[in-house]
Write a protein that holds these residues in place. Structure first.
Motif, short mmCIF file in Angstrom:
data_model
loop_
_atom_site.label_atom_id
_atom_site.label_comp_id
_atom_site.label_asym_id
_atom_site.label_seq_id
_atom_site.Cartn_x
_atom_site.Cartn_y
_atom_site.Cartn_z
N ILE A 37 45.29 39.75 48.87
CA ILE A 37 44.20 40.34 47.58
C ILE A 37 43.05 39.69 47.37
O ILE A 37 42.70 38.14 47.95
CB ILE A 37 45.05 39.51 46.25
N THR A 38 41.94 40.68 47.36
CA THR A 38 40.94 40.37 47.17
C THR A 38 40.15 39.51 46.00
O THR A 38 38.93 39.46 46.18
CB THR A 38 40.31 41.35 48.26
N SER A 39 40.92 40.94 45.51
CA SER A 39 39.97 41.04 43.26
C SER A 39 41.54 40.54 42.97
O SER A 39 41.97 42.14 43.48
CB SER A 39 38.69 41.84 43.57
N PHE A 40 41.22 40.35 41.85
CA PHE A 40 42.71 40.85 40.72
C PHE A 40 42.07 40.74 39.51
O PHE A 40 41.21 39.75 39.17
CB PHE A 40 44.16 40.21 40.81
N VAL A 41 42.62 41.33 38.52
CA VAL A 41 41.97 40.73 36.79
C VAL A 41 43.79 41.12 36.13
O VAL A 41 44.29 42.68 36.05
CB VAL A 41 40.78 41.79 35.83
N VAL A 42 44.53 40.21 35.32
CA VAL A 42 45.03 40.41 34.42
C VAL A 42 45.21 40.72 33.26
O VAL A 42 44.01 39.52 32.57
CB VAL A 42 46.34 38.61 34.88
N GLY A 43 45.76 41.86 32.95
CA GLY A 43 45.19 42.23 31.43
C GLY A 43 46.15 40.80 30.38
O GLY A 43 46.73 40.56 30.63
N SER A 44 45.90 41.83 29.05
CA SER A 44 46.95 41.36 28.13
C SER A 44 47.56 42.16 27.62
O SER A 44 48.60 41.96 26.19
CB SER A 44 45.97 40.88 26.21
N VAL A 175 49.26 43.18 35.55
CA VAL A 175 47.82 43.32 36.17
C VAL A 175 46.90 44.61 35.75
O VAL A 175 47.55 46.05 35.88
CB VAL A 175 48.34 43.12 37.55
N ASP A 176 45.63 44.82 35.56
CA ASP A 176 44.34 45.15 34.90
C ASP A 176 44.46 46.18 36.26
O ASP A 176 44.01 47.88 36.43
CB ASP A 176 43.57 44.70 34.31
N SER A 177 43.14 45.68 37.28
CA SER A 177 43.29 45.77 38.83
C SER A 177 43.01 44.53 39.53
O SER A 177 43.43 43.74 39.23
CB SER A 177 42.02 46.54 38.56
N MET A 178 43.02 45.40 40.74
CA MET A 178 43.86 44.28 42.53
C MET A 178 43.60 45.38 43.00
O MET A 178 43.99 46.75 43.22
CB MET A 178 44.97 44.56 41.94
N THR A 179 42.55 44.50 44.28
CA THR A 179 41.99 45.02 45.53
C THR A 179 42.63 44.86 46.46
O THR A 179 42.78 43.21 46.85
CB THR A 179 40.56 45.34 45.93
N ILE A 180 44.22 44.35 47.71
CA ILE A 180 43.86 44.32 48.73
C ILE A 180 43.50 45.09 50.22
O ILE A 180 43.57 46.36 50.04
CB ILE A 180 45.81 44.95 48.69
N SER A 235 44.97 50.06 39.76
CA SER A 235 44.69 50.00 38.59
C SER A 235 45.37 50.03 37.55
O SER A 235 45.96 51.76 37.53
CB SER A 235 43.06 50.49 38.93
N ARG A 236 45.38 49.85 36.26
CA ARG A 236 46.24 50.07 34.95
C ARG A 236 45.17 51.31 34.56
O ARG A 236 44.08 51.32 34.55
CB ARG A 236 47.07 49.03 34.55
N MET A 237 46.37 52.45 34.08
CA MET A 237 45.56 53.54 33.39
C MET A 237 46.37 53.35 32.13
O MET A 237 46.98 52.80 31.39
CB MET A 237 46.19 54.97 33.91
N PHE A 238 44.56 53.53 31.38
CA PHE A 238 44.70 53.54 29.71
C PHE A 238 44.77 55.08 29.68
O PHE A 238 44.06 55.78 29.49
CB PHE A 238 43.28 52.79 29.71
#
Length: 531
Positions: A37-44, A175-180, A235-238
């Motif tokens: 995992i090189t980047s990630f954002v955990v959402g709410s 998770v809102d977005s993640m790059t592997i 990525s999570r879709m909105f």
């Protein structure tokens, strides 16, 4: 392919290796394996609410990064992605491949694996796409919080890439977005040793294993290590951009930008007064399936892109404007030197950079440079390109944590060619920059079913923490995107060494002390402290 086995380190070295193994820290989601995992954002958004995820693929397997015997017909097969729970495993290190995974890794066919998923994982969402360039969309719920992915490295005997058991629900939130970044793997079912080896059944089949630098022919190896062969963006879709867990009165301010549309956004808590580093990952969605008319048969690609943070005083490009000379050269021939000169002259206080489209670009934003623009040529073409402009990274005084956008094809207005391989034809006078739509291009290039689908997807993220490598066997980092800085790695290594030496010293002291006492037992716990 057979790989040499690494010897287990003895004594103190074994202890050091044990203490040095990667671990999830700083709230990092976990990954079973396959890559880093090189980047990630955990959402709410709570995992009790179902969510939709998009899985996009960026090809990093190239002759420059993996030179040994690189095949002229290099490509990846149609991928399979599946949400699941811990009762199902698509594939994993050291396991024997199922028949479905074997067929994907050897031939690229997805039917047997999809049948396995239907039989063993029917309560969760799974899908395949016609090519890796087409994103896969999955519906996920709290009963199916893990994600696995596989695609064949082709041509090859039984090699593939992907990841397994990726955590989508972290500490109760999606998770809102993640790059592997994913490594090459061997399914253990064919004994071929190079890309175009004849079929050679491995009998008995061997466990799945990562392809390491010590493979017999040095395939995938560069400078003693193996760089990732793919970047996979989850990525999570909105719906309507807003987070579905918020009430209408709490919807975040919409991100302003041009060039495409926002798929998802997450506004963080960091104030825009503090500088922020952003990573921009590009996924090519321009394909013969999505944009069939006149799709070029020879080397369709994107040029080296340029990304720049900037203030509102600078505009790289925008709809309705005339192109600068630097932007013209990018759109017509893919060269970046002139636009770099323009940026140095007009935007020197901000950050700008270029890479190949397959390599994420990193730029820095600050309170004076809160906007972001990007451009890359669609090649071959007269003067067509994609990207975005004037993307506002600062929303209501807070930096964006992540953003996924899809971008359209654009016409720069400097060449009058009407299809990809038209001869040079200077537009005189120049026309304003305009989006290519089904209504304004004579040949219907890019059009499918009356509309024009996006040609690229971008995931822009502000990394939350240094990622942890979950595969101890491979510590080679991408030259542009190392997951842990050298200084930090040295610091951690020294700390571990001091702890281990201290433990060794304690063991020796305890043994000496014990030897001076009357012998009441034949052994003590300290005897097993250091193997």
């Amino acid at each position: 392919m057979k790989h040499s086995q690494m010897k287990q380190p003895p004594g103190l070295l074994k202890l050091l290796v044990l203490f040095s193994l990667p671990y999830a820290h700083g709230g990092s989601p976990s990954i079973g394996g396959g890559g880093n995992i090189t980047s990630f954002v955990v959402g709410s958004a709570a995992c009790t609410t179902p969510a939709s995820f998009s899985v996009s693929f960026a090809d990093l397997w190239t002759s420059a990064r993996h030179p040994a015997e690189y095949p002229s017909s290099a490509h990846f097969s149609p991928p399979v992605a599946a949400a699941h729970n811990s009762n199902y495993t698509m594939w994993a290190n050291h396991l024997l491949a199922s028949n479905g995974v074997k067929v994907v890794a050897e031939t690229g066919s997805t039917s047997p694996l999809l049948l396995e998923l239907q039989s063993m994982n029917s309560d969760c969402s799974f899908s395949s796409s016609s090519s890796p360039s087409s994103p896969i969309e999955l519906q996920v719920n709290e009963s199916c919080p893990l994600l696995s992915y596989i695609t064949m490295i082709a041509p090859s005997p039984d090699w593939f890439t992907g990841f397994y058991n990726l955590e989508l629900c972290h500490e109760g939130q999606w998770v809102d977005s993640m790059t592997i970044e994913a490594q090459p793997w061997d399914a253990g079912t064919d004994c071929g040793a190079t890309y175009t080896s004849a079929n050679c059944v491995e009998a008995p089949a061997l466990p799945i294993s990562e392809i390491l630098p010590n493979n017999t022919r040095g395939l995938f190896v560069l400078n003693g290590g193996i760089l990732p062969v793919a970047a996979i963006i989850v990525s999570r879709m909105f719906s309507n951009v807003a987070d579905p867990t918020t009430s209408p009165t709490q919807n975040p301010t919409m991100v302003s930008m041009g060039g495409g549309s926002v798929v998802s956004q997450t506004v963080g808590t960091d104030a825009c007064g503090t500088p922020a580093e952003y990573t921009i990952a590009f996924t090519d969605t321009w394909s013969a399936e999505r944009h069939p008319l006149d799709y070029p048969s020879r080397n369709p690609h994107f040029s080296p892109p340029v990304a720049a943070s900037h203030s509102s005083a600078y505009t790289m490009w925008e709809s309705g404007a005339l192109a600068s000379e630097g932007v013209r050269i990018v759109a017509e021939v893919g060269a970046t030197s002139i636009i770099f000169s323009e940026l140095a002259a007009s935007n020197s206080q901000c950050s700008f950079a270029s890479r190949s489209p397959s390599s994420p670009i990193t730029v820095t934003a600050n309170s004076s440079c809160t906007k972001l623009s990007y451009i890359t040529m669609i090649a071959p073409s007269p003067d067509w390109f994609t990207g975005f402009y004037n993307l506002n990274l600062c929303v209501d005084g807070k930096w964006l944590d992540s953003l996924t956008i899809e971008t359209q094809p654009w016409d720069l207005g400097t060449d009058c060619g009407v299809t990809y391989t038209s001869a040079d034809c200077a537009e005189n006078p120049r026309m304003p920059i305009s989006e290519i739509t089904s209504a304004n291009n004579a040949r219907g290039v890019f059009v499918l079913n009356g509309g024009v689908l996006p040609v690229a997807t971008f995931v822009i993220s502000k990394p939350s923490s240094s990622p942890a490598n979950t595969e101890a066997a491979n510590t080679e980092e991408d030259e542009n995107n190392g997951s842990l800085s050298t200084g930090a790695a040295v610091g951690v290594g020294l700390a571990v060494a001091f702890v281990a030496v201290g433990m060794l010293g304690f063991a020796c002291w305890y043994r000496k002390r014990s030897s001076k006492r009357p012998q009441q037992a034949t052994s003590s716990k300290s005897d097993g402290l250091i193997a």
